[in-house]
Write an enzyme that holds these catalytic residues in place. Structure first.
Site, PDB file in Angstrom:
ATOM      1  N   GLU A 135      20.770  -2.374   8.128  1.00  0.00           N
ATOM      2  CA  GLU A 135      20.392  -1.738   9.388  1.00  0.00           C
ATOM      3  C   GLU A 135      19.500  -2.702  10.173  1.00  0.00           C
ATOM      4  OE1 GLU A 135      17.700   2.189  10.659  1.00  0.00           O
ATOM      5  OE2 GLU A 135      17.644   1.385   8.609  1.00  0.00           O
TER       6      GLU A 135
ATOM      7  N   LEU B 132      16.478  -3.243  12.606  1.00  0.00           N
ATOM      8  CA  LEU B 132      15.291  -2.525  13.054  1.00  0.00           C
ATOM      9  C   LEU B 132      14.625  -3.278  14.201  1.00  0.00           C
ATOM     10  CD1 LEU B 132      13.615  -1.601   9.627  1.00  0.00           C
ATOM     11  CD2 LEU B 132      15.263  -0.270  10.969  1.00  0.00           C
TER      12      LEU B 132
ATOM     13  N   ASP C  22       6.087  -9.646  -2.546  1.00  0.00           N
ATOM     14  CA  ASP C  22       6.015 -10.862  -1.729  1.00  0.00           C
ATOM     15  C   ASP C  22       5.419 -10.497  -0.375  1.00  0.00           C
ATOM     16  OD1 ASP C  22       6.293 -13.479  -0.922  1.00  0.00           O
ATOM     17  OD2 ASP C  22       8.457 -13.381  -0.627  1.00  0.00           O
TER      18      ASP C  22
END
Length: 295
Positions: free
Chosen positions: A93, A95, A198
């Site tokens: 997706e 964003l 991370d």
């Protein structure tokens, strides 16, 4: 437009026909090629690499699904991953994101991270191995945090650094340091929190509704301090983030020592991925920890 083979492979795993989509290259990544893919009113994020890098995308998809399941952060939805004869890909997706900026962003992000870290598991590690950047990251599950961090974080990075020729002071002091690491955890036994793994500022953002967002994870369960430590390594998080996090869940005594230890893992990884420019920093961190723990 994507190649016919790539479009066909994407449709096979996602059900989305992207053969007529437009591709716009997105800068910023050092490992993969990234594209903003537009198809009419629909918009997707596509990562590509060599076909033999498919395991990178499989691990990333696993981490994104795990973070999304916590329902705390906005996380890009995984739409599919696979490969052609010469290209591996991950379709996500797309964003609309912006960097964290200001007190409100910092506070909201901290509140979300506290909730994520309260997702406590039974063991340290993760059911599968993954990657930190492009470096394999072992996640064999276990019950001892110090042992886990020594065996599955520091030791593999140090062995890789030696194989690349970065021995010297790093090698001389590192073995002695590993012997002393358990001393940091005699009176400190962290819970196995769900971690991003991370968490530098490049993997943190706000979406267009003002909701905190995270991506590019190296997920596992471990000491929540590792995420906090990583957030400090390269800067970029508002001061309000740290104030709000500590107000909601204060740090245990000894965080500053643990921060250096945990960030040594990431500095060693940067040394192994990007070269000698990180050697001096790694040597100083090893030496400082060794001298501190020798007391």
């Amino acid at each position: 437009m994507p190649s016919a083979a790539l479009a066909q492979a994407i449709e096979h795993v996602s059900g989305i026909d992207v053969s007529r989509a437009t591709l716009q290259r997105v800068s910023g990544g050092s490992i993969n090629r990234a594209y903003h893919l537009r198809l009419g009113a629909q918009s997707y994020f596509l990562k590509c690499n060599r076909a033999d890098a498919l395991s990178l995308f499989e691990a990333e998809a696993d981490g994104l699904v795990a973070l999304a399941a916590s329902d705390v952060f906005r996380v890009p939805r995984v739409l599919g991953h696979g490969m052609t004869d010469d290209v591996a890909f991950l379709l996500l997706e797309h964003l609309q994101l912006r960097p964290l900026a200001g007190d409100d962003d910092g506070q909201r992000f901290a509140e979300a991270l506290v909730q994520l870290h309260h997702d406590i598991g039974a063991h340290y590690g993760w059911p599968r191995d993954n990657f930190i950047g492009s470096t394999p990251q072992s996640n064999t599950e276990g019950d001892g945090w110090a042992r886990f961090f020594i065996l599955h974080r520091l030791t593999p990075q140090l062995e890789l650094a030696r194989a690349k020729g970065y021995a010297g002071a790093l090698g001389r002091d590192a073995d002695a340091l590993l012997e002393r690491v358990p001393g940091l955890f005699v009176d400190y036994r962290p819970q196995p929190s769900l971690l991003h793994g991370d968490l530098w500022n490049g993997n943190a953002a706000m979406d267009d509704t003002g909701r905190p967002a995270i991506f590019d994870p190296a997920v596992y369960r471990g000491d929540r301090d590792t995420d906090l430590a990583m957030s400090e390594l390269f800067g970029g998080f508002p001061h309000s983030f740290y104030v709000a996090y500590r107000r909601a869940w204060p740090m245990a005594e000894g965080y500053e020592q643990r921060k250096t230890l945990y960030n040594l893992y990431h500095v060693l990884n940067h040394l192994n991925q990007f070269g000698r420019g990180y050697l001096g920093q790694a040597e100083r961190m090893v030496r400082a920890l060794f001298l501190e723990l020798r007391r």
